[in-house]
Motif scaffolding. Structure first.
Motif, PDB file in Angstrom:
ATOM      1  N   HIS A 110      -1.033  -1.939   3.557  1.00 35.70           N
ATOM      2  CA  HIS A 110      -2.320  -1.368   3.957  1.00 35.70           C
ATOM      3  C   HIS A 110      -2.648  -1.662   5.415  1.00 35.70           C
ATOM      4  O   HIS A 110      -3.449  -0.954   6.024  1.00 35.70           O
ATOM      5  N   LEU A 111      -2.033  -2.694   5.992  1.00 44.20           N
ATOM      6  CA  LEU A 111      -2.251  -2.992   7.403  1.00 44.20           C
ATOM      7  C   LEU A 111      -1.181  -2.341   8.276  1.00 44.20           C
ATOM      8  O   LEU A 111      -1.464  -1.847   9.361  1.00 44.20           O
ATOM      9  N   GLY A 112       0.065  -2.383   7.814  1.00 43.88           N
ATOM     10  CA  GLY A 112       1.156  -1.802   8.574  1.00 43.88           C
ATOM     11  C   GLY A 112       1.664  -2.683   9.701  1.00 43.88           C
ATOM     12  O   GLY A 112       2.600  -2.323  10.405  1.00 43.88           O
ATOM     13  N   THR A 113       1.020  -3.827   9.916  1.00 43.64           N
ATOM     14  CA  THR A 113       1.413  -4.770  10.966  1.00 43.64           C
ATOM     15  C   THR A 113       1.309  -6.177  10.405  1.00 43.64           C
ATOM     16  O   THR A 113       0.829  -6.392   9.300  1.00 43.64           O
ATOM     17  N   CYS A 114       1.714  -7.146  11.231  1.00 44.44           N
ATOM     18  CA  CYS A 114       1.557  -8.545  10.822  1.00 44.44           C
ATOM     19  C   CYS A 114       0.078  -8.923  10.902  1.00 44.44           C
ATOM     20  O   CYS A 114      -0.735  -8.216  11.524  1.00 44.44           O
ATOM     21  N   LEU A 115      -0.271 -10.039  10.318  1.00 39.36           N
ATOM     22  CA  LEU A 115      -1.679 -10.462  10.286  1.00 39.36           C
ATOM     23  C   LEU A 115      -2.255 -10.746  11.667  1.00 39.36           C
ATOM     24  O   LEU A 115      -3.389 -10.336  11.955  1.00 39.36           O
ATOM     25  N   PRO A 116      -1.519 -11.427  12.581  1.00 39.64           N
ATOM     26  CA  PRO A 116      -2.073 -11.621  13.922  1.00 39.64           C
ATOM     27  C   PRO A 116      -2.346 -10.305  14.664  1.00 39.64           C
ATOM     28  O   PRO A 116      -3.382 -10.153  15.316  1.00 39.64           O
ATOM     29  N   CYS A 117      -1.442  -9.346  14.555  1.00 35.67           N
ATOM     30  CA  CYS A 117      -1.658  -8.039  15.217  1.00 35.67           C
ATOM     31  C   CYS A 117      -2.829  -7.291  14.588  1.00 35.67           C
ATOM     32  O   CYS A 117      -3.616  -6.651  15.285  1.00 35.67           O
ATOM     33  N   ALA A 118      -2.942  -7.366  13.260  1.00 33.09           N
ATOM     34  CA  ALA A 118      -4.058  -6.690  12.593  1.00 33.09           C
ATOM     35  C   ALA A 118      -5.387  -7.352  12.966  1.00 33.09           C
ATOM     36  O   ALA A 118      -6.383  -6.660  13.170  1.00 33.09           O
ATOM     37  N   GLY A 119      -5.392  -8.678  13.066  1.00 32.16           N
ATOM     38  CA  GLY A 119      -6.604  -9.388  13.471  1.00 32.16           C
ATOM     39  C   GLY A 119      -7.007  -9.051  14.892  1.00 32.16           C
ATOM     40  O   GLY A 119      -8.189  -8.894  15.201  1.00 32.16           O
ATOM     41  N   ALA A 120      -6.018  -8.935  15.788  1.00 35.88           N
ATOM     42  CA  ALA A 120      -6.311  -8.573  17.173  1.00 35.88           C
ATOM     43  C   ALA A 120      -6.856  -7.148  17.244  1.00 35.88           C
ATOM     44  O   ALA A 120      -7.761  -6.861  18.058  1.00 35.88           O
ATOM     45  N   ALA A 121      -6.351  -6.250  16.420  1.00 27.04           N
ATOM     46  CA  ALA A 121      -6.835  -4.866  16.432  1.00 27.04           C
ATOM     47  C   ALA A 121      -8.267  -4.790  15.902  1.00 27.04           C
ATOM     48  O   ALA A 121      -9.076  -3.987  16.389  1.00 27.04           O
ATOM     49  N   LEU A 122      -8.605  -5.618  14.913  1.00 26.03           N
ATOM     50  CA  LEU A 122      -9.957  -5.623  14.371  1.00 26.03           C
ATOM     51  C   LEU A 122     -10.948  -6.246  15.343  1.00 26.03           C
ATOM     52  O   LEU A 122     -12.108  -5.839  15.403  1.00 26.03           O
ATOM     53  N   ALA A 123     -10.504  -7.246  16.101  1.00 22.10           N
ATOM     54  CA  ALA A 123     -11.380  -7.931  17.048  1.00 22.10           C
ATOM     55  C   ALA A 123     -11.680  -7.060  18.260  1.00 22.10           C
ATOM     56  O   ALA A 123     -12.722  -7.225  18.902  1.00 22.10           O
ATOM     57  N   ALA A 124     -10.787  -6.163  18.595  1.00 26.47           N
ATOM     58  CA  ALA A 124     -10.962  -5.326  19.800  1.00 26.47           C
ATOM     59  C   ALA A 124     -11.907  -4.180  19.578  1.00 26.47           C
ATOM     60  O   ALA A 124     -12.404  -3.831  18.638  1.00 26.47           O
TER      61      ALA A 124
END
Length: 124
Positions: A110-124
């Motif tokens: 459901h994210l398609g990326t690793c957790l750090p990349c998904a977290g960075a995308a949500l924070a931006a």
């Protein structure tokens, strides 16, 4: 008391496939998982029957297909090439497409990326 809802060994009510309720199938009919536990595979045979049951999580009845034990074949052994292909497939499931790192776990679909990349995308 009447017969269980999914009792249809002749397949008259369920599309021509013999149907049994949970834990009521004959002993010579097994699921893929049960065959695998015995070191067997269906080996190209057609589905012989099915088990149906109700689940609170599913909207309709759940189904597990059954295969004949006497027609099952032994599981093919893993070759070096098959091990290599399996390792490559698992590595692809662990590699993040954004940072291209092998993160050591299977990426959430459901994210398609690793957790750090998904977290960075949500924070931006």
């Amino acid at each position: 008391m009447g017969r269980p809802r999914f009792w249809d060994p002749a397949g008259e009510r369920h599309g021509g496939t013999a149907t049994y309720p949970w834990h009521m199938a004959p002993d010579d009919l097994l699921t893929r998982r049960q065959l695998r536990a015995r070191g067997l595979r269906p080996g190209g045979q057609e589905v012989a029957a099915q088990i149906c049951w109700h689940s609170r999580r599913a909207t309709g009845p759940r189904v597990a297909y059954l295969y004949r034990l006497d027609l099952a074949k032994p599981v093919r052994p893993m070759t070096v090439g098959r091990w290599r292909a399996l390792a490559a497939a698992n590595r692809a499931r662990r590699t993040c497409p954004q940072c291209t790192r092998d993160v050591g776990y299977v990426l959430p679909r459901h994210l398609g990326t690793c957790l750090p990349c998904a977290g960075a995308a949500l924070a931006a």
